[in-house]
Scaffold this active site. Structure first.
Site, PDB file in Angstrom:
ATOM      1  N   ASP A  83      44.078 -63.945 -27.518  1.00  9.82           N
ATOM      2  CA  ASP A  83      42.696 -63.488 -27.310  1.00  9.82           C
ATOM      3  C   ASP A  83      42.646 -61.959 -27.481  1.00  9.82           C
ATOM      4  O   ASP A  83      43.700 -61.293 -27.390  1.00  9.82           O
ATOM      5  CB  ASP A  83      42.298 -63.915 -25.878  1.00  9.82           C
ATOM      6  CG  ASP A  83      40.804 -63.878 -25.630  1.00  9.82           C
ATOM      7  OD1 ASP A  83      40.036 -63.836 -26.602  1.00  9.82           O
ATOM      8  OD2 ASP A  83      40.408 -63.913 -24.445  1.00  9.82           O
ATOM      9  N   GLY A 211      31.952 -67.403 -21.620  1.00  7.19           N
ATOM     10  CA  GLY A 211      31.387 -68.719 -21.285  1.00  7.19           C
ATOM     11  C   GLY A 211      31.241 -68.971 -19.794  1.00  7.19           C
ATOM     12  O   GLY A 211      30.447 -69.836 -19.386  1.00  7.19           O
ATOM     13  N   ASN A 231      34.455 -69.538 -25.572  1.00 10.27           N
ATOM     14  CA  ASN A 231      35.528 -69.011 -24.711  1.00 10.27           C
ATOM     15  C   ASN A 231      35.139 -69.093 -23.241  1.00 10.27           C
ATOM     16  O   ASN A 231      34.070 -68.616 -22.855  1.00 10.27           O
ATOM     17  CB  ASN A 231      35.765 -67.527 -25.018  1.00 10.27           C
ATOM     18  CG  ASN A 231      36.439 -67.304 -26.343  1.00 10.27           C
ATOM     19  OD1 ASN A 231      36.648 -68.236 -27.113  1.00 10.27           O
ATOM     20  ND2 ASN A 231      36.793 -66.067 -26.619  1.00 10.27           N
ATOM     21  N   THR A 234      37.185 -66.617 -16.954  1.00  8.45           N
ATOM     22  CA  THR A 234      37.114 -66.269 -15.533  1.00  8.45           C
ATOM     23  C   THR A 234      37.005 -67.510 -14.641  1.00  8.45           C
ATOM     24  O   THR A 234      37.553 -67.554 -13.546  1.00  8.45           O
ATOM     25  CB  THR A 234      35.911 -65.332 -15.295  1.00  8.45           C
ATOM     26  OG1 THR A 234      36.036 -64.231 -16.197  1.00  8.45           O
ATOM     27  CG2 THR A 234      35.863 -64.805 -13.881  1.00  8.45           C
TER      28      THR A 234
HETATM   29  P1  13P Z   1      34.680 -65.320 -19.397  1.00  9.98           P
HETATM   30  O1  13P Z   1      35.842 -64.838 -18.610  1.00  9.98           O
HETATM   31  O2  13P Z   1      33.426 -64.635 -19.050  1.00  9.98           O
HETATM   32  O3  13P Z   1      34.557 -66.807 -19.360  1.00  9.98           O
HETATM   33  O4  13P Z   1      34.971 -64.921 -20.926  1.00  9.98           O
HETATM   34  C1  13P Z   1      36.152 -65.324 -21.524  1.00  9.98           C
HETATM   35  C2  13P Z   1      36.257 -64.769 -22.896  1.00  9.98           C
HETATM   36  O5  13P Z   1      35.298 -64.613 -23.595  1.00  9.98           O
HETATM   37  C3  13P Z   1      37.603 -64.435 -23.346  1.00  9.98           C
HETATM   38  O6  13P Z   1      37.629 -63.880 -24.615  1.00  9.98           O
END
Ligand code: 13P
Length: 280
Positions: A83, A211, A231, A234
């Site tokens: 990522d 997401g 994605n 969190t």
């Molecule tokens: P979140 O942690 O807001 O779900 O986002 C994850 C993300 O986009 C990782 O690239």
């Protein structure tokens, strides 16, 4: 089992009636079995993504070996994706270790530099069968310790997106259309119209970051509007740490640590299964 790159996994997912692939950040190795359990429950292909911070913490090779081994034993088609990474040396390390997909994040650069660097990463990745994601525009919130403040958010324009995919031939493009990384303070304000216009102007799979906290309705609308990869990061951390706080608090130091971690992994399996089912 060989790991799949993104286009191959997406094709397989679509053949199984998935409209998009969730791509889920793994935060620590202890969580890993929960991802495979969820994929089994949902009968879904699996895309696991790793921040550079987590890759440095756990080791690139360990991640490739652990994920490949579980993919083989559980018979789950799996893609292992690096990522947000703006360091081409770390991207090379990931590719050499056996990651099947990488993200080059040049969103902090001007579009000409972003295009030039993305092309260099594609030259490195494509001969190895590794897919490449890039990002255009700036998504707000905190990701892997890096913060993009509200005033620095910039939304992806249709013209830039078209130019970017035409000039790079990238495998998937992350667009900034209103989501933010991390926890929302209010409701996500997704610009569905902008997304549909970008979709109409480009044939490249599009990625929605941030997401966590996006409502199921917004998620489904974004997928219908052209998103192929969503994605979520969190959310799994919140579930895991939340359950661990409770179990560690209640337990004794002589209890097997498994007793504390199993409920945390169950919570992660549940949230992942829910998300996977959402993309069907
Ligand atoms: P979140 O942690 O807001 O779900 O986002 C994850 C993300 O986009 C990782 O690239």
């Amino acid at each position: 089992m060989k790991l799949y790159n993104f286009p191959a996994l997406l094709q397989l997912a679509k053949a199984r009636n998935y409209k998009a692939l969730g791509s889920f950040n793994l935060h620590c190795l202890e969580m890993l079995p929960a991802y495979f359990r969820a994929a089994q429950r949902a009968d879904s292909p699996l895309m696991i993504q790793i921040s550079t911070g987590t890759a440095e913490y756990l080791g690139y090779q360990l991640l490739v070996d652990a994920v490949s081994s579980l993919a083989a034993s559980e018979q789950i088609p799996t893609c292992l994706h690096l990522d947000h990474c703006s360091d081409p040396r770390a991207i090379r390390t990931a590719i050499d270790a056996g990651f099947s997909s990488v993200m080059y994040d040049g969103s902090h650069l001007n579009i000409d530099e972003n295009i030039a660097n993305t092309r260099l990463v594609i030259e490195m990745a494509r001969p190895r069968g590794v897919s490449v994601e890039a990002e255009l525009g700036a998504i707000g919130g905190a990701e892997d310790g890096k913060m993009v403040a509200a005033e620095d958010i910039s939304f992806t324009t249709v013209a830039d997106a078209k130019r970017f995919v035409d000039e790079t031939g990238v495998d998937m493009l992350a667009v900034s259309v209103g989501t933010v990384h991390g926890l929302y303070t209010g409701k996500a304000q997704i610009q569905h119209q902008r997304l549909m216009e970008i979709t109409a102007a480009t044939a490249t799979p599009l990625v929605l970051h941030g997401g966590t906290g996006v409502s199921d309705d917004d998620m489904r609308r974004a997928v219908s509007g052209g998103i192929d990869k969503v994605n979520v990061g969190t959310e799994m951390n919140v579930q895991w740490v939340g359950r661990c706080k409770e179990t560690f608090e209640k337990g004794k130091v002589s209890d097997s640590v498994r007793k504390f971690l199993i409920p945390a992994n169950e919570a992660v399996t549940n949230v992942l299964t829910e998300k996977m089912n959402l993309f069907r």
